[in-house]
Every structure is written in C-alpha cells, then in structure tokens.
Design an enzyme around this catalytic site. Structure first.
Site, mmCIF file in Angstrom:
data_model
loop_
_atom_site.group_PDB
_atom_site.id
_atom_site.type_symbol
_atom_site.label_atom_id
_atom_site.label_comp_id
_atom_site.label_asym_id
_atom_site.label_seq_id
_atom_site.Cartn_x
_atom_site.Cartn_y
_atom_site.Cartn_z
ATOM 1 N N HIS A 8 0.832 -1.220 0.000
ATOM 2 C CA HIS A 8 0.000 0.000 0.000
ATOM 3 C C HIS A 8 0.861 1.263 0.000
ATOM 4 O O HIS A 8 0.492 2.260 -0.610
ATOM 5 C CB HIS A 8 -0.934 -0.008 1.212
ATOM 6 C CG HIS A 8 -0.237 -0.313 2.504
ATOM 7 N ND1 HIS A 8 0.223 -1.584 2.800
ATOM 8 C CD2 HIS A 8 0.105 0.466 3.553
ATOM 9 C CE1 HIS A 8 0.795 -1.564 3.991
ATOM 10 N NE2 HIS A 8 0.747 -0.337 4.476
ATOM 11 N N GLY A 64 6.826 1.917 0.891
ATOM 12 C CA GLY A 64 6.900 3.298 1.354
ATOM 13 C C GLY A 64 8.284 3.890 1.204
ATOM 14 O O GLY A 64 8.460 4.980 0.659
ATOM 15 N N THR A 65 9.273 3.159 1.682
ATOM 16 C CA THR A 65 10.666 3.629 1.599
ATOM 17 C C THR A 65 11.484 2.874 0.562
ATOM 18 O O THR A 65 12.582 3.325 0.202
ATOM 19 C CB THR A 65 11.369 3.429 2.951
ATOM 20 O OG1 THR A 65 11.310 2.020 3.270
ATOM 21 C CG2 THR A 65 10.716 4.250 4.049
ATOM 22 N N GLY A 66 11.020 1.711 0.155
ATOM 23 C CA GLY A 66 11.809 0.816 -0.698
ATOM 24 C C GLY A 66 12.706 -0.090 0.123
ATOM 25 O O GLY A 66 13.267 -1.066 -0.396
ATOM 26 N N GLY A 68 12.044 -2.046 2.996
ATOM 27 C CA GLY A 68 11.522 -3.368 3.327
ATOM 28 C C GLY A 68 11.514 -4.287 2.117
ATOM 29 O O GLY A 68 11.904 -5.461 2.207
ATOM 30 N N HIS A 96 27.359 -2.382 -12.970
ATOM 31 C CA HIS A 96 28.305 -3.083 -12.093
ATOM 32 C C HIS A 96 27.701 -4.270 -11.361
ATOM 33 O O HIS A 96 28.403 -5.235 -11.079
ATOM 34 C CB HIS A 96 28.868 -2.109 -11.049
ATOM 35 C CG HIS A 96 29.890 -1.169 -11.612
ATOM 36 N ND1 HIS A 96 30.728 -0.417 -10.823
ATOM 37 C CD2 HIS A 96 30.199 -0.859 -12.891
ATOM 38 C CE1 HIS A 96 31.518 0.324 -11.594
ATOM 39 N NE2 HIS A 96 31.205 0.075 -12.858
ATOM 40 N N ASN A 97 26.421 -4.174 -11.006
ATOM 41 C CA ASN A 97 25.812 -5.212 -10.157
ATOM 42 C C ASN A 97 24.831 -6.108 -10.899
ATOM 43 O O ASN A 97 24.330 -7.069 -10.313
ATOM 44 C CB ASN A 97 25.085 -4.571 -8.956
ATOM 45 C CG ASN A 97 25.908 -3.514 -8.254
ATOM 46 O OD1 ASN A 97 25.577 -2.323 -8.278
ATOM 47 N ND2 ASN A 97 27.009 -3.915 -7.650
ATOM 48 N N ARG A 107 7.048 6.878 -0.782
ATOM 49 C CA ARG A 107 6.862 8.018 0.120
ATOM 50 C C ARG A 107 8.107 8.885 0.184
ATOM 51 O O ARG A 107 8.167 9.824 0.981
ATOM 52 C CB ARG A 107 6.505 7.508 1.519
ATOM 53 C CG ARG A 107 5.184 6.781 1.587
ATOM 54 C CD ARG A 107 4.959 6.138 2.955
ATOM 55 N NE ARG A 107 3.676 5.445 3.006
ATOM 56 C CZ ARG A 107 3.383 4.480 3.882
ATOM 57 N NH1 ARG A 107 4.263 4.102 4.777
ATOM 58 N NH2 ARG A 107 2.205 3.897 3.849
ATOM 59 N N HIS A 132 33.513 -7.256 -12.499
ATOM 60 C CA HIS A 132 32.122 -7.196 -12.023
ATOM 61 C C HIS A 132 31.470 -8.576 -12.066
ATOM 62 O O HIS A 132 30.723 -8.955 -11.170
ATOM 63 C CB HIS A 132 31.333 -6.174 -12.836
ATOM 64 C CG HIS A 132 31.907 -4.799 -12.746
ATOM 65 N ND1 HIS A 132 32.126 -4.171 -11.548
ATOM 66 C CD2 HIS A 132 32.359 -3.948 -13.699
ATOM 67 C CE1 HIS A 132 32.665 -2.988 -11.750
ATOM 68 N NE2 HIS A 132 32.823 -2.827 -13.060
ATOM 69 N N ARG A 135 32.677 -10.562 -9.092
ATOM 70 C CA ARG A 135 32.041 -10.157 -7.827
ATOM 71 C C ARG A 135 30.601 -10.650 -7.735
ATOM 72 O O ARG A 135 30.122 -11.020 -6.661
ATOM 73 C CB ARG A 135 32.110 -8.630 -7.695
ATOM 74 C CG ARG A 135 33.545 -8.155 -7.476
ATOM 75 C CD ARG A 135 33.733 -6.690 -7.761
ATOM 76 N NE ARG A 135 35.151 -6.357 -7.810
ATOM 77 C CZ ARG A 135 35.656 -5.332 -8.490
ATOM 78 N NH1 ARG A 135 34.869 -4.531 -9.186
ATOM 79 N NH2 ARG A 135 36.951 -5.119 -8.489
HETATM 80 C C1 RB5 Z 1 4.188 0.256 5.261
HETATM 81 O O1 RB5 Z 1 3.594 1.132 6.144
HETATM 82 C C2 RB5 Z 1 5.682 0.512 5.178
HETATM 83 O O2 RB5 Z 1 6.306 0.060 6.330
HETATM 84 C C3 RB5 Z 1 6.265 -0.148 3.946
HETATM 85 O O3 RB5 Z 1 5.643 0.358 2.819
HETATM 86 C C4 RB5 Z 1 7.753 0.042 3.709
HETATM 87 O O4 RB5 Z 1 8.101 1.384 3.770
HETATM 88 C C5 RB5 Z 1 8.646 -0.824 4.473
HETATM 89 O O5 RB5 Z 1 9.871 -0.805 4.323
#
Ligand code: RB5
Length: 144
Positions: A8, A64-66, A68, A96-97, A107, A132, A135
């Site tokens: 989400h 949200g952050t990438g 997780g 390289h990877n 977000r 590369h 590695r």
């Molecule tokens: C969900 O709220 C948030 O934790 C997920 O999207 C992500 O940012 C996790 O790394």
C-alpha cells in the site's frame, strides 16, 4: 517482460510507473497489490521468485521507503535487488551489479525523479566486465 509489485505504501508510485511504462511501450505485468494494506514481504517474494525463475526479465518493487522490499527481495536466491533514490545509482546497479530488481520508495521519491530512475535502470545494460562478473559470482556463492 517486466514485473512490478507494491504494498500500500508504494501503490501510488506503482500506478505512476505502470502508466509511464505503457507510454513507452514497455510491457509490464502488475503482480499486486491493489492498494489495500498488505505485508510487503509477500509481494517481494512473489515477484522475486518469478524473476529468479526466468518468468520476467526484471522486476520493480515499490513500498513506502523501498527498504523493506529490498531487504526481503535480497533473501531470494538469484535476486540482486537495488534500492535506488538517484539515477547514478540506478545506472550503476545495472552496469556493475547486474541488478535484476529495482526497489523504490513511494513516500520518498517525487514522481518525475522516480520515472527517470526507472528509465535509467531499464535502459542500462550490464558491463560484462571481468571484475564485475567475478564479484557477482562471489555474491551468488554467498547464497550457499
Ligand atoms: C508500510 O507502512 C511501510 O512500512 C512499507 O511500505 C515500507 O516502507 C517498508 O519498508
């Protein structure tokens, strides 16, 4: 064929990227979610197992952050997932990877930057350089 998935927190960005890929004529398959609250590791696993099995050339994961998504993705054997917040890293992740999965933070990133990161990632090839490749083989060995 590219696979794309999100939780989400990354859903809005995933929709933006899907529209962008369609505009470029790049075929992409949406593996979910549909915007509802979900657990990102399940979607990372679904996409990464399919990429590792060769069903898709590469994958894109958005949360949200990438963070997780990237942590979960890199647990799957055969996956080299790169969390990128800039175009330089996106290009180097390929050169390289040989990253086969791109992770993005919905977000964190503005939509125009995210689209440029996706373009750079998709348009850049692996260098095939000897060092590369060595590695990457060493990373493969870490999978046990
Ligand atoms: C969900 O709220 C948030 O934790 C997920 O999207 C992500 O940012 C996790 O790394």
């Amino acid at each position: 064929m590219i696979a794309i998935a999100s939780d989400h927190g990354g859903y809005a960005l995933k929709q933006t990227i899907l529209e962008h890929l369609a505009g470029r004529g790049i075929p992409a398959e949406d593996l979910g979610c549909g915007g509802e609250r979900v657990d990102y590791p399940a979607y990372a696993e679904k996409l990464c197992r399919a990429v590792a099995a060769g069903q898709y050339e590469r994958g894109i994961l958005c949360c949200g952050t990438g963070i997780g998504m990237s942590i979960a993705a890199n647990k799957i054997p055969g996956i080299r997932a790169a969390l990128c917040g800039d175009c330089y890293s996106a290009g180097m992740s390929r050169q390289h990877n040989d990253a086969n999965v791109l992770c993005l933070g919905g977000r964190v990133l503005g939509t125009e930057l995210a689209k440029k990161i996706v373009d750079t990632y998709l348009d850049t090839g692996f260098s095939n350089g000897e060092s590369h490749s060595r590695r990457i083989a060493m990373i493969k060995d870490l999978e046990g």
